[in-house]
Design a protein around this motif. Sequence first.
Motif, short mmCIF file in Angstrom:
data_model
loop_
_atom_site.label_atom_id
_atom_site.label_comp_id
_atom_site.label_asym_id
_atom_site.label_seq_id
_atom_site.Cartn_x
_atom_site.Cartn_y
_atom_site.Cartn_z
N THR A 197 0.83 -1.21 0.00
CA THR A 197 0.00 0.00 0.00
C THR A 197 0.87 1.25 0.00
N PRO A 198 0.63 2.19 -0.93
CA PRO A 198 1.45 3.41 -0.95
C PRO A 198 1.03 4.36 0.17
N PHE A 199 1.97 5.13 0.67
CA PHE A 199 1.72 6.10 1.72
C PHE A 199 2.13 7.48 1.22
N LEU A 200 1.35 8.47 1.55
CA LEU A 200 1.63 9.85 1.17
C LEU A 200 1.85 10.67 2.44
N PRO A 201 3.07 11.13 2.69
CA PRO A 201 3.31 11.94 3.90
C PRO A 201 2.59 13.29 3.82
#
Length: 200
Positions: free
Chosen positions: A2-6
């Motif tokens: 799963t990609p994470f966006l800070p």
Amino acid sequence: ETPFLPVPEALLRLGAAAGAAVPGGGAMLTPETLGMLARGNTADPRPAAAALGWRPRPLAAALAADPAVEADRWHARLLPLRPALRLGLAAVWVGSGLVSALVAPLAHSHALLAGLGLRGAAATAATLAGAALDLALGLALLLLPRRTRLVGAAQIAAMLLFTALATAAAPAAWADPFGPLLKNAAVLVATLALMAMAED
């Protein structure tokens, strides 16, 4: 994976402040929830397990034992829409009242109300009364979140009355390419949806 966006903390705090201002407490991001995330929401389970005689399960096992049902999925999908639905409907009512009272030429309203036999001062009074009712219903939807069903019922009654009067005054409006009367059907359904989601 799963990609994470800070997301910068300042932006999160701004979003939390905006969430706190949403009427009805429907926002998911508020200063309280942001504070909980910052502190963390896990702890050593052994003291609780010893005191309660209960063995905690891994999250995956707990979710598998009690899977989400259709009602849970509906709730998860609709809850974020509730504040937007409230704000959108309020904007329609408040905007209609302001446009009727301050923007649209009185001559336009007089021409419409002539179909109901109202002219001159009577037409002006009817226009301003309708604008005041629109404003009151829109503001009530924003300021009285605990009375959503009552306000929604009043809005539906007013909408049906306005639609009936407009039909009698200018039946050709149903064929208008911009659909000023047809759009009432969408507003009616949106109002019913908000009433169904209300926690009065």
